[in-house]
Design an enzyme around this catalytic site. Structure first.
Site, short mmCIF file in Angstrom:
data_model
loop_
_atom_site.label_atom_id
_atom_site.label_comp_id
_atom_site.label_asym_id
_atom_site.label_seq_id
_atom_site.Cartn_x
_atom_site.Cartn_y
_atom_site.Cartn_z
N HIS A 171 2.85 3.35 -8.90
CA HIS A 171 2.69 1.92 -9.19
C HIS A 171 3.91 1.38 -9.94
CE1 HIS A 171 -1.25 2.10 -7.58
NE2 HIS A 171 -1.80 2.77 -8.58
N ARG B 85 -0.33 9.20 -9.76
CA ARG B 85 -0.39 7.95 -8.99
C ARG B 85 0.27 6.76 -9.70
NH1 ARG B 85 -3.88 7.31 -5.03
NH2 ARG B 85 -4.25 5.17 -5.66
N TRP C 260 2.80 7.96 -2.22
CA TRP C 260 4.24 8.12 -2.44
C TRP C 260 4.47 9.01 -3.67
CZ3 TRP C 260 7.58 7.05 -6.47
CH2 TRP C 260 8.94 7.03 -6.16
N ASN D 117 -10.76 -2.80 -6.18
CA ASN D 117 -9.94 -1.85 -6.95
C ASN D 117 -10.53 -1.46 -8.31
OD1 ASN D 117 -6.73 -3.10 -5.69
ND2 ASN D 117 -7.92 -1.33 -5.04
N LEU E 185 -7.07 -4.88 7.37
CA LEU E 185 -6.78 -6.01 6.47
C LEU E 185 -7.34 -5.81 5.06
CD1 LEU E 185 -7.23 -9.17 8.72
CD2 LEU E 185 -5.11 -8.23 7.81
N ASP F 182 0.83 -1.20 0.00
CA ASP F 182 0.00 0.00 0.00
C ASP F 182 0.87 1.26 0.00
OD1 ASP F 182 -2.28 1.48 0.03
OD2 ASP F 182 -2.75 1.18 2.15
N ARG G 161 -11.65 2.18 -8.92
CA ARG G 161 -10.72 3.31 -9.17
C ARG G 161 -10.98 3.88 -10.56
NH1 ARG G 161 -5.05 2.37 -6.12
NH2 ARG G 161 -6.00 1.78 -4.16
C1 FPP Z 1 -1.71 0.23 -3.35
O1 FPP Z 1 -1.28 1.54 -3.43
C2 FPP Z 1 -1.28 -0.55 -4.48
C3 FPP Z 1 -2.08 -1.20 -5.36
C4 FPP Z 1 -3.54 -1.17 -5.33
C5 FPP Z 1 -1.53 -1.97 -6.45
C6 FPP Z 1 -0.23 -2.62 -6.20
C7 FPP Z 1 0.43 -2.79 -7.48
C8 FPP Z 1 1.75 -2.72 -7.70
C9 FPP Z 1 2.78 -2.61 -6.68
C10 FPP Z 1 2.24 -2.80 -9.08
C11 FPP Z 1 1.83 -3.97 -9.87
C12 FPP Z 1 2.15 -5.25 -9.24
C13 FPP Z 1 2.52 -6.35 -9.89
C14 FPP Z 1 2.67 -7.60 -9.12
C15 FPP Z 1 2.80 -6.37 -11.32
P1 FPP Z 1 -2.42 2.65 -3.50
O2 FPP Z 1 -2.59 3.00 -4.92
O3 FPP Z 1 -3.63 2.18 -2.81
O4 FPP Z 1 -1.74 3.82 -2.73
P2 FPP Z 1 -2.47 4.93 -1.87
O5 FPP Z 1 -3.13 4.23 -0.72
O6 FPP Z 1 -1.35 5.80 -1.44
O7 FPP Z 1 -3.45 5.62 -2.73
#
Ligand code: FPP
Length: 242
Positions: free
Chosen positions: A38, A34, A26, A69, A191, A21, A72
């Site tokens: 990723h 955003r 970040w 998700n 969770l 997360d 989004r």
């Molecule tokens: C959460 O950060 C992250 C995700 C919903 C996606 C995770 C995906 C990756 C790390 C990249 C792709 C992965 C693979 C395995 C190819 P958020 O967007 O919820 O961050 P925030 O809470 O700061 O908004």
């Protein structure tokens, strides 16, 4: 000095599960979109996967895309799906070189067809690898999995009572031991529908570090803290010392 030397190498968790997360925040903190977060998060996926295999973790489960998700903005969902394809395609040789098996849990048949195909290709190509299994949770949620299990049991017209062991066999995680350690990055303390059944006795580790900044040393810190907790499984401290 690295905390690595303090870790008991005989007590590495067999299964580590991670809620990755904080990519969006970040990126925002750096004035970037955003999706930039990723992309950066993928680098962490690579590093943590390699380090986990190196130290003897047997299963690493990463929450990459939840059933929620999809809510989004479309451009972000599309970017995540494309990232999934490009990452699997790009990382295939590294997974083979490191003898890592790729698997997935979740309702993967409902992923966009390109992502689904690329995932299946990766799973097929790495199926004989046996050093570590990297499990991507994609279009996954714990409640989805539990309901799926219940509905399959009903469909099978089973009349005998179901115990924990039998129930587990119906979950998408049936093959994996429950995670001893569940990590969530970025300071959120929940969770979010991840491994609800399987995390019953997991040690939960929350860190403020956002996923793109979660590095090798951060994983060692989590493992070190895990090793210094007392896992009682409902027993008393005194019973454990006998
Ligand atoms: C959460 O950060 C992250 C995700 C919903 C996606 C995770 C995906 C990756 C790390 C990249 C792709 C992965 C693979 C395995 C190819 P958020 O967007 O919820 O961050 P925030 O809470 O700061 O908004």
């Amino acid at each position: 000095m690295s905390i690595f030397h303090k870790i008991d190498k005989d007590k590495i968790p067999r299964h580590i599960a991670i809620i990755m997360d904080g990519n969006g925040r970040w990126a925002k903190s750096k004035g970037k979109p955003r999706v930039f977060g990723h992309n950066e998060g993928v680098k962490t996926v690579r590093e943590i996967t390699e380090v986990s295999a190196k130290i003897g973790v047997e299963y690493l489960t990463l929450y990459a895309f939840s059933t929620e998700n999809w809510k989004r903005p479309a451009y972000e969902v599309n970017a995540l799906m494309s990232l999934l394809v490009s990452t699997i395609d790009k990382e295939m040789d590294t997974l083979m070189k490191n003898n890592i098996k790729l698997e997935a849990i979740g309702n993967i048949t409902e992923l966009p067809s390109r992502s689904y195909k690329s995932l299946l290709k990766g799973i097929e190509r790495t199926k004989d690898n046996d050093r570590m299994t990297l499990v991507l949770a994609l279009n996954y949620s714990g409640r989805w999995d539990i309901l799926n299990a219940v509905n399959t049991i009903i469909k099978n017209n089973s009349t005998s009572p179901v115990d924990e062991k039998i129930f587990k066999e119906y979950l998408s995680t049936a093959k994996y031991p429950d995670p001893e350690l569940l990590i969530r990055t970025s300071g959120e303390i929940r969770l979010s529908n991840f491994l609800l059944w399987e995390s019953a006795y997991s040690e939960l580790y929350f860190t403020d570090i956002k996923w793109p900044d979660f590095k090798e040393e951060s994983l060692y810190e989590a493992i070190y803290e895990y090793q210094n907790r007392e896992r009682r499984f409902g027993k008393t401290s005194e019973q454990l010392k006998k």
